[in-house]
Design a protein around this motif. Structure first.
Motif, PDB file in Angstrom:
ATOM      1  N   UNK A   3       0.851  -1.164   0.242  1.00 62.69           N
ATOM      2  CA  UNK A   3       0.151  -0.096   0.086  1.00 62.69           C
ATOM      3  C   UNK A   3       0.643   1.190  -0.148  1.00 62.69           C
ATOM      4  N   UNK A   4       1.925   1.203   0.551  1.00 61.35           N
ATOM      5  CA  UNK A   4       2.527   2.402   0.911  1.00 61.35           C
ATOM      6  C   UNK A   4       3.427   2.783  -0.752  1.00 61.35           C
ATOM      7  N   UNK A  34      -8.796   5.405  -0.716  1.00 58.25           N
ATOM      8  CA  UNK A  34      -8.590   5.133   0.610  1.00 58.25           C
ATOM      9  C   UNK A  34      -8.852   6.538   1.256  1.00 58.25           C
ATOM     10  N   UNK A  35      -8.454   6.522   2.221  1.00 62.13           N
ATOM     11  CA  UNK A  35      -9.005   7.775   3.320  1.00 62.13           C
ATOM     12  C   UNK A  35      -7.589   8.433   3.981  1.00 62.13           C
ATOM     13  N   UNK A  36      -7.602   9.451   4.423  1.00 59.22           N
ATOM     14  CA  UNK A  36      -6.216  10.532   4.620  1.00 59.22           C
ATOM     15  C   UNK A  36      -5.452   9.062   6.336  1.00 59.22           C
ATOM     16  N   UNK A  37      -6.356   8.605   6.662  1.00 57.18           N
ATOM     17  CA  UNK A  37      -6.004   7.556   7.815  1.00 57.18           C
ATOM     18  C   UNK A  37      -4.900   6.957   7.277  1.00 57.18           C
ATOM     19  N   UNK A  38      -5.611   6.462   5.948  1.00 51.52           N
ATOM     20  CA  UNK A  38      -4.051   5.888   5.511  1.00 51.52           C
ATOM     21  C   UNK A  38      -2.838   6.185   4.868  1.00 51.52           C
ATOM     22  N   UNK A  39      -3.015   7.773   4.636  1.00 50.09           N
ATOM     23  CA  UNK A  39      -2.126   8.342   4.237  1.00 50.09           C
ATOM     24  C   UNK A  39      -0.961   8.138   5.512  1.00 50.09           C
ATOM     25  N   UNK A  41      -1.180   7.001   7.754  1.00 48.86           N
ATOM     26  CA  UNK A  41      -0.962   5.300   8.715  1.00 48.86           C
ATOM     27  C   UNK A  41       0.877   5.590   7.829  1.00 48.86           C
ATOM     28  N   UNK A  42       1.331   5.421   6.897  1.00 46.54           N
ATOM     29  CA  UNK A  42       2.303   5.520   5.931  1.00 46.54           C
ATOM     30  C   UNK A  42       3.098   6.343   6.533  1.00 46.54           C
ATOM     31  N   UNK A  43       3.206   7.233   6.206  1.00 48.40           N
ATOM     32  CA  UNK A  43       4.000   9.031   6.111  1.00 48.40           C
ATOM     33  C   UNK A  43       3.650   9.418   7.542  1.00 48.40           C
ATOM     34  N   UNK A  44       2.877   9.560   8.111  1.00 49.71           N
ATOM     35  CA  UNK A  44       2.967  10.534   9.181  1.00 49.71           C
ATOM     36  C   UNK A  44       2.200  11.784   8.859  1.00 49.71           C
ATOM     37  N   UNK A  49       5.742  11.923   3.573  1.00 51.75           N
ATOM     38  CA  UNK A  49       4.947  11.299   1.726  1.00 51.75           C
ATOM     39  C   UNK A  49       6.398  12.232   0.831  1.00 51.75           C
ATOM     40  N   UNK A  50       6.507  13.716   1.501  1.00 53.73           N
ATOM     41  CA  UNK A  50       7.499  14.062  -0.041  1.00 53.73           C
ATOM     42  C   UNK A  50       9.337  13.547   0.771  1.00 53.73           C
ATOM     43  N   UNK A  51       9.161  13.056   1.596  1.00 52.02           N
ATOM     44  CA  UNK A  51      10.785  12.784   2.014  1.00 52.02           C
ATOM     45  C   UNK A  51      10.849  11.328   1.310  1.00 52.02           C
ATOM     46  N   UNK A  52       9.629  10.619   1.502  1.00 49.70           N
ATOM     47  CA  UNK A  52       9.659   8.847   0.851  1.00 49.70           C
ATOM     48  C   UNK A  52       9.334   9.199  -0.208  1.00 49.70           C
TER      49      UNK A  52
END
Length: 190
Positions: A3-4, A34-39, A41-44, A49-52
């Motif tokens: 998912x990530x 998908x939900x913001x919660x999923x986002x 969860x994976x990136x904080x 997210x930008x760093x990832x």
């Protein structure tokens, strides 16, 4: 694909198509269903997210090519260089659009700029290591590495962009002729 990784690939798609300002949580959630919660969860959050996304860019658009070139440890430097070119050409215009978008992002964001400087350094270092094996090393290897890299990057920025297949042909031509040209210009600092 995890998912990530799906979040990151969707980020790449939006980034390549519309630029980094279009990459928003809302947009990604809507397109992925998908939900913001999923986002979160994976990136904080957005900075995570930008760093990832930048780390993923380095892995996909740098390390993957090096791995393809180095797949056969007994291959000569020229064979590895040819495999590198083939991998770049095989990716076509998607990689070119993503490269342009990341460079535009780096022009406006310090973290993206720092990441891209590191990525450019890795790419040039790898190319130079191949050219060291093909030449006397030193300045000639560095110049050839820079020439090939600038040919590739420059081809993405002219309008209309040079098709990646054409870039592959130009890359081969440059390699075939650059080493044969006499040094007609006076040497400057290395």
């Amino acid at each position: 694909m995890t998912a990530r990784d799906q979040w990151l690939e969707k980020g790449f798609a939006v980034l390549a198509a519309e630029g980094f300002r279009a990459v928003t949580i809302e947009r990604l959630c809507a397109e992925m269903g998908l939900s913001k919660g999923s986002f979160y969860h994976h990136f904080g959050g957005v900075p995570g997210f930008e760093a990832a996304l930048l780390e993923h860019f380095e892995a996909v658009e740098t390390q993957r090519y090096v791995d393809a070139a180095e797949a056969d440890p007994t291959a000569s430097a020229r064979q590895r260089l040819d495999r590198l070119r083939a991998a770049v050409v095989a990716d076509g215009d998607r990689a070119a659009a993503l490269e342009v978008a990341v460079r535009a992002w780096a022009a406006q964001d310090e973290a993206a700029r720092a990441a891209l400087e590191r990525i450019d350094g890795r790419r040039l270092s790898y190319l130079e290591s191949l050219f060291v094996e093909l030449t006397d090393g030193g300045r000639e290897a560095r110049d050839l590495a820079r020439t090939v890299y600038l040919l590739l990057l420059g081809s993405f920025h002219v309008l209309p962009p040079v098709p990646v297949v054409e870039v592959g042909r130009l890359w081969d031509r440059a390699l075939d002729t650059l080493g044969e040209l006499p040094d007609v210009l006076p040497s400057g600092p290395a």
